[in-house]
Scaffold this motif. Structure first.
Motif, mmCIF file in Angstrom:
data_model
loop_
_atom_site.group_PDB
_atom_site.id
_atom_site.type_symbol
_atom_site.label_atom_id
_atom_site.label_comp_id
_atom_site.label_asym_id
_atom_site.label_seq_id
_atom_site.Cartn_x
_atom_site.Cartn_y
_atom_site.Cartn_z
ATOM 1 N N PRO A 94 80.136 57.093 60.540
ATOM 2 C CA PRO A 94 79.034 57.737 61.278
ATOM 3 C C PRO A 94 78.527 58.967 60.544
ATOM 4 C CG PRO A 94 81.144 58.248 62.309
ATOM 5 C CD PRO A 94 81.436 57.252 61.220
ATOM 6 N N VAL A 95 77.215 59.112 60.530
ATOM 7 C CA VAL A 95 76.567 60.259 59.885
ATOM 8 C C VAL A 95 75.732 60.976 60.939
ATOM 9 C CG1 VAL A 95 74.930 60.991 58.112
ATOM 10 C CG2 VAL A 95 76.469 59.056 57.664
ATOM 11 N N PRO A 96 75.915 62.278 61.117
ATOM 12 C CA PRO A 96 75.095 63.007 62.110
ATOM 13 C C PRO A 96 73.614 62.920 61.742
ATOM 14 C CG PRO A 96 76.968 64.331 61.382
ATOM 15 C CD PRO A 96 76.892 63.160 60.452
ATOM 16 N N PRO A 97 72.746 62.712 62.725
ATOM 17 C CA PRO A 97 71.309 62.615 62.441
ATOM 18 C C PRO A 97 70.676 63.997 62.286
ATOM 19 C CG PRO A 97 71.688 62.285 64.779
ATOM 20 C CD PRO A 97 73.053 62.441 64.138
ATOM 21 N N ASP A 98 71.137 64.748 61.274
ATOM 22 C CA ASP A 98 70.568 66.073 61.029
ATOM 23 C C ASP A 98 69.115 65.944 60.606
ATOM 24 O OD1 ASP A 98 73.018 67.300 61.567
ATOM 25 O OD2 ASP A 98 73.687 67.045 59.489
ATOM 26 N N PRO A 99 68.275 66.941 60.906
ATOM 27 C CA PRO A 99 66.843 66.845 60.606
ATOM 28 C C PRO A 99 66.528 66.533 59.145
ATOM 29 C CG PRO A 99 67.260 68.683 62.063
ATOM 30 C CD PRO A 99 68.602 68.175 61.644
ATOM 31 N N ASP A 100 67.357 67.029 58.206
ATOM 32 C CA ASP A 100 67.073 66.825 56.783
ATOM 33 C C ASP A 100 67.758 65.588 56.206
ATOM 34 O OD1 ASP A 100 65.468 69.131 56.602
ATOM 35 O OD2 ASP A 100 67.247 70.405 56.367
ATOM 36 N N GLU A 101 68.493 64.857 57.041
ATOM 37 C CA GLU A 101 69.160 63.642 56.563
ATOM 38 C C GLU A 101 68.127 62.542 56.350
ATOM 39 O OE1 GLU A 101 72.075 61.486 55.079
ATOM 40 O OE2 GLU A 101 72.539 63.431 55.980
ATOM 41 N N ARG A 102 68.222 61.839 55.215
ATOM 42 C CA ARG A 102 67.298 60.732 54.943
ATOM 43 C C ARG A 102 67.941 59.408 55.332
ATOM 44 N NH1 ARG A 102 62.824 62.118 52.214
ATOM 45 N NH2 ARG A 102 62.845 64.166 51.184
ATOM 46 N N VAL A 103 67.172 58.554 55.975
ATOM 47 C CA VAL A 103 67.657 57.216 56.304
ATOM 48 C C VAL A 103 67.303 56.287 55.148
ATOM 49 C CG1 VAL A 103 67.484 57.574 58.783
ATOM 50 C CG2 VAL A 103 65.538 56.630 57.565
ATOM 51 N N VAL A 104 68.223 55.398 54.826
ATOM 52 C CA VAL A 104 68.018 54.516 53.680
ATOM 53 C C VAL A 104 68.276 53.075 54.101
ATOM 54 C CG1 VAL A 104 68.661 56.309 52.037
ATOM 55 C CG2 VAL A 104 70.425 54.782 52.940
ATOM 56 N N ALA A 105 67.788 52.139 53.282
ATOM 57 C CA ALA A 105 68.005 50.724 53.567
ATOM 58 C C ALA A 105 69.502 50.448 53.691
ATOM 59 C CB ALA A 105 67.398 49.869 52.454
ATOM 60 N N GLY A 106 69.853 49.666 54.697
ATOM 61 C CA GLY A 106 71.256 49.359 54.967
ATOM 62 C C GLY A 106 71.872 50.243 56.028
ATOM 63 N N ASP A 107 71.216 51.366 56.339
ATOM 64 C CA ASP A 107 71.709 52.218 57.423
ATOM 65 C C ASP A 107 71.605 51.480 58.749
ATOM 66 O OD1 ASP A 107 72.278 54.327 55.795
ATOM 67 O OD2 ASP A 107 70.577 55.573 56.421
ATOM 68 N N ARG A 108 72.609 51.652 59.599
ATOM 69 C CA ARG A 108 72.537 51.154 60.969
ATOM 70 C C ARG A 108 72.193 52.336 61.861
ATOM 71 N NH1 ARG A 108 78.269 48.422 61.584
ATOM 72 N NH2 ARG A 108 77.584 48.217 63.761
ATOM 73 N N LEU A 109 71.046 52.266 62.496
ATOM 74 C CA LEU A 109 70.574 53.348 63.344
ATOM 75 C C LEU A 109 70.878 53.029 64.803
ATOM 76 C CD1 LEU A 109 67.064 53.964 61.722
ATOM 77 C CD2 LEU A 109 69.308 54.845 61.004
ATOM 78 N N VAL A 110 71.504 53.970 65.485
ATOM 79 C CA VAL A 110 71.814 53.815 66.900
ATOM 80 C C VAL A 110 70.792 54.630 67.687
ATOM 81 C CG1 VAL A 110 73.545 54.084 68.706
ATOM 82 C CG2 VAL A 110 74.255 53.528 66.366
ATOM 83 N N LEU A 111 70.018 53.947 68.514
ATOM 84 C CA LEU A 111 68.928 54.579 69.255
ATOM 85 C C LEU A 111 69.192 54.517 70.755
ATOM 86 C CD1 LEU A 111 66.022 52.844 67.303
ATOM 87 C CD2 LEU A 111 66.799 55.190 66.983
#
Length: 224
Positions: free
Chosen positions: A185-202
């Motif tokens: 798990p990676v915290p969704p910090d404002p400056d974090e970039r999402v990249v292909a392969g990331d699993r986003l939990v919404l």
């Protein structure tokens, strides 16, 4: 935490074992004498009774439990247990198993259910997760609030890949809860970039537009 589980079948026993291993107190209720001979959950308290009866729940001390789990293989029984637990005993948290997805609509606060767990729905979500990339998949619903948890794996070429969390506009009623990258798990910090392969939990409320979100995370159209 003290937990009462109605239904000592394979599901109820599995839940009991997990809770016991975490140091919680568990009482299992089942009306089948054969269930009482299961040694694998010997540390739990056992009660041979029909959990759909108020007297049985009272004897099990439901009025002093923190959570009750209606885990039988009968949806009607699970609804009755949930309703009695909430209305007659004021149990703070009622978790109910849904065996037939067609009955999900009944498992809500009107029947005393705080959280419904649909095994077929969860298995379907896991299958969809395994075979789809770029699709928005619902994995859980909080029926008391109309909120749901969705997941999407960003496909290569997704229009949002490379954007920072700050730059992403999910629209009303939706926010990014977590990013799972390489199994961590990676915290969704404002400056974090999402990249292909990331699993986003919404997390989506009833105001969210899943179709618009699907278009947002879908791969960019191929050039012609």
């Amino acid at each position: 935490m003290r937990v009462v589980i109605a239904g000592a079948g394979s599901v109820g026993r599995s839940i009991a074992r997990e809770l016991l291993s975490h140091g919680h107190s568990v009482t299992l209720i089942d009306r089948q004498p054969a269930a009482m001979r299961i040694a694998s959950v010997a540390d739990a308290e056992w009660q041979l009774a029909d959990a759909c009866e108020i007297s049985s729940l009272a004897e099990a001390g439901v009025d002093s439990c923190d959570v009750i789990v209606a885990a039988t293989g009968d949806d009607k029984a699970n609804l009755v247990v949930s309703l009695l637990a909430k209305t007659e005993f004021g149990v703070p948290r009622v978790v109910a198993r849904v065996n037939n997805p067609k009955n999900e609509w009944m498992f809500d606060s009107a029947w005393g259910v705080d959280v419904q767990v649909s095994t077929p729905r969860i298995m379907t979500a896991l299958v969809e997760e395994a075979v789809t990339v770029g699709d928005l998949v619902r994995i859980f619903s909080f029926h008391g609030s109309g909120t749901s948890l969705h997941e999407v794996t960003l496909a290569p070429g997704s229009a949002v890949a490379g954007a920072t969390v700050r730059e992403l506009d999910w629209g009303p009623g939706c926010f990014l809860s977590a990013i799972i990258r390489a199994g961590e798990p990676v915290p969704p910090d404002p400056d974090e970039r999402v990249v292909a392969g990331d699993r986003l939990v919404l997390v989506l409320s009833e105001r969210a537009d899943p179709a618009a979100l699907q278009r947002l995370v879908a791969p960019a159209p191929a050039a012609t």
